[in-house]
Design an enzyme around this catalytic site. Structure first.
Site, short mmCIF file in Angstrom:
data_model
loop_
_atom_site.label_atom_id
_atom_site.label_comp_id
_atom_site.label_asym_id
_atom_site.label_seq_id
_atom_site.Cartn_x
_atom_site.Cartn_y
_atom_site.Cartn_z
N LYS A 139 20.26 -30.79 -26.92
CA LYS A 139 19.44 -31.93 -26.36
C LYS A 139 18.75 -31.54 -25.10
CE LYS A 139 20.94 -35.83 -24.73
NZ LYS A 139 20.06 -36.18 -23.36
N ASN A 140 19.95 -31.15 -24.23
CA ASN A 140 19.26 -31.00 -22.76
C ASN A 140 18.42 -29.77 -22.50
OD1 ASN A 140 20.39 -33.62 -22.03
ND2 ASN A 140 21.96 -32.86 -20.92
N CYS B 91 19.29 -47.11 -14.40
CA CYS B 91 20.29 -46.22 -15.52
C CYS B 91 21.68 -46.78 -15.50
CB CYS B 91 19.92 -44.93 -15.48
SG CYS B 91 21.11 -44.00 -15.98
N ARG C 230 19.70 -43.15 -9.88
CA ARG C 230 19.26 -41.69 -10.24
C ARG C 230 17.86 -41.59 -9.82
NH1 ARG C 230 21.01 -40.51 -16.38
NH2 ARG C 230 20.23 -38.42 -15.96
N ASP D 29 28.81 -34.80 -18.20
CA ASP D 29 28.60 -35.43 -19.79
C ASP D 29 29.92 -35.19 -20.55
OD1 ASP D 29 25.99 -35.97 -18.95
OD2 ASP D 29 25.03 -34.43 -20.09
N ARG E 287 20.97 -41.17 -29.41
CA ARG E 287 20.25 -40.35 -28.27
C ARG E 287 20.49 -39.04 -28.43
NH1 ARG E 287 20.42 -42.42 -22.62
NH2 ARG E 287 19.53 -40.31 -22.79
#
Ligand code: UD1
Length: 450
Positions: free
Chosen positions: A22-23, A116, A121, A307, A399
């Site tokens: 995803k990233n 967030c 952030r 993460d 997500r």
């Protein structure tokens, strides 16, 4: 709104395959805006964040098409360069469109992403980098407006108070590919996803050297051209599945695992006493003896990723002894701790650290996901807990994990996706026994336990 009903206590075993990152996919799709030709990106995971990015591109007039995991993007000279609040607020990575847009079109208006759940952030480093390249940056009514004639190469330091910035590096690096002259980015993020973006841009005609190190040297080119690219596998999904094996005392082989990019994570699992065998692109995780407590800090790459901090904390909650976890990237990222405590964990948070005393067992309870990785941690804890865990707000999980419950169920887990009987969509005047029965017999079981 959907929820998960997790019946814990199953030992997971078998083989599972990791999808595209995803990233990596998000900044690559955003960087497609800098390219006037057709772009084909293979291995893009089907996730809510990817759908949001495509929606954002479409809202600008970019043509996108999806076919068998590949996404085709065509950003003509005629697109608009506005990223509206309604879309940016759904996903912070939307801000990655800023650099590519201003570099190619000389104008971009992008909403500030706002707050967030994992902490404060800011995007000051993104803006500092673009300003150093010569963009005129103004903040007006919640939007960043960036303008330039042509960006000019510069010497930029992207070190922030918590280390380098990943999407900030992506933004500034993408912009610098089209700047006149040479740009040096110092204290660049070294994450594999930044390297993948650099590979993508170089295949499109950019000249970026040093990706994966802390110093990038970028020689600007006049324009980029059509390109086809395959995104790297998702190291966070691989790590999450590894923890699923560990927390259930299981034996899982993870295929398409980016083994070289999770070495510090793998070392940590080995220190805990897990058997980890890496062979080419597959990783076998086995629990053979009682695990040992560990202390670790989540750090920028090549450290243990923030993460994976929440997932590891879920595992440590069941490891006898005292473990310490610190998050140096997002010091406030401990929303999952209180929910893990609801499942029976013994976790105390002090500032940017948590002390975990391993308990003998967790027991199923209703819990709430607060963010993407916190939801993964709660699924993992639910897999190990005795009885049933109801996890709400799984839209956070969707997500970043494609068909997560299907992957887990293929390994022997019992995770059911269902409508949340407590969510507003089902609490209207027609909500009653009939509606519950019609939805799923499981719902009645959930209600009966309240
Ligand atoms: C990316 C990842 C996210 C991951 C994070 C850290 C994507 C789409 N998201 O997020 O999953 O958790 O990296 O590995 O790739 N900071 C500043 N000023 C800035 C930008 C960041 O002070 O302008 C700070 C942040 O508050 C944070 C730290 O720098 O403390 C790292 O953040 P950053 O690397 O920018 O995270 P993201 O790129 O948003």
């Amino acid at each position: 709104m959907e929820m998960f009903l997790i019946r814990g206590g199953r030992t997971l075993s078998g083989t599972v395959r990791v999808g595209g990152s995803k990233n990596a996919a998000l900044p690559i799709l955003a960087a497609s805006l800098a390219i006037p030709g057709a772009v084909v990106v293979h291995g893009v995971p089907q996730l809510r964040d990817v759908a949001t990015m495509l929606e954002l591109l479409n809202s600008m007039g970019v043509i996108t098409e999806q076919l068998n995991g590949a996404v085709q993007v065509y950003a003509s000279d005629e697109i608009t360069t506005l990223a509206p609040y309604e879309l940016v607020r759904q996903m912070r990575a939307s801000v990655c469109v800023l650099g590519p847009l201003v570099a190619r079109f000389g104008l971009a208006k992008v909403s500030l992403p706002g707050g967030c759940n994992i902490g404060h952030r800011p995007i000051d480093l993104h803006l500092k980098g673009l300003a150093a390249l010569g963009a005129d940056i103004q903040l007006t009514s919640g939007y960043v407006i960036a303008r330039c004639r042509r960006l000019k190469g510069a010497d930029i330091d992207l070190m922030g108070p918590s280390g380098p910035t990943v999407t900030g590096t992506c933004n500034v690096m993408s912009a610098a590919t089209l700047a006149e002259g040479c740009t040096i980015i110092r204290n660049a993020a070294r994450e594999p996803e930044v390297v993948d973006l650099a590979r993508f841009l170089n295949s499109a005609g950019a000249n970026i050297q040093g990706a994966g190190t802390e110093t990038l040297e970028i020689h600007g080119v006049d324009s980029l051209h059509s390109v086809a690219h395959t995104v790297i596998p998702d190291r966070i999904e691989a790590g999450t599945l590894a923890v699923a094996a560990a927390i259930t005392g299981g034996d899982i082989t993870i295929q398409n695992a980016p083994v070289a990019s999770i070495t510090s994570f793998v070392e940590l699992l080995s220190r805990m006493g897990l058997s980890v065998e890496a062979l080419n692109d597959s990783l076998r995780i086995r629990t053979r003896s009682e695990l040992r407590p560990v202390d670790f800090s989540a750090e920028p790459y090549p450290g243990i990723p923030t993460d994976l901090q929440a997932q590891l904390m879920a595992l440590l909650a069941l490891v006898p002894g005292e473990s310490h976890v610190t998050d140096l990237v997002f010091p406030e990222r401990f929303m999952h701790a209180a929910e893990l405590v609801r499942l029976g964990a013994d976790i105390r948070v002090h500032g940017n650290s948590a002390v975990i005393h391993g308990v003998e067992k967790l027991s199923g309870a209703p819990v709430m996901a607060s963010d993407l990785r916190a939801s993964a941690a709660l699924v993992l804890a639910g897999l190990a807990a005795e009885g049933q865990t109801e996890l709400r707000r799984i839209y956070h999980l969707d997500r970043g994990y494609q068909a997560f419950e299907k992957k887990l169920n293929s390994l022997g887990a019992v995770v059911e996706r269902m409508q949340d009987p407590l969510s507003p969509t089902m609490s209207g005047p027609h909500f009653g026994t009939t509606a519950r029965n019609a939805e799923s017999p499981e719902l009645d079981r959930v209600f009966d336990q309240r």
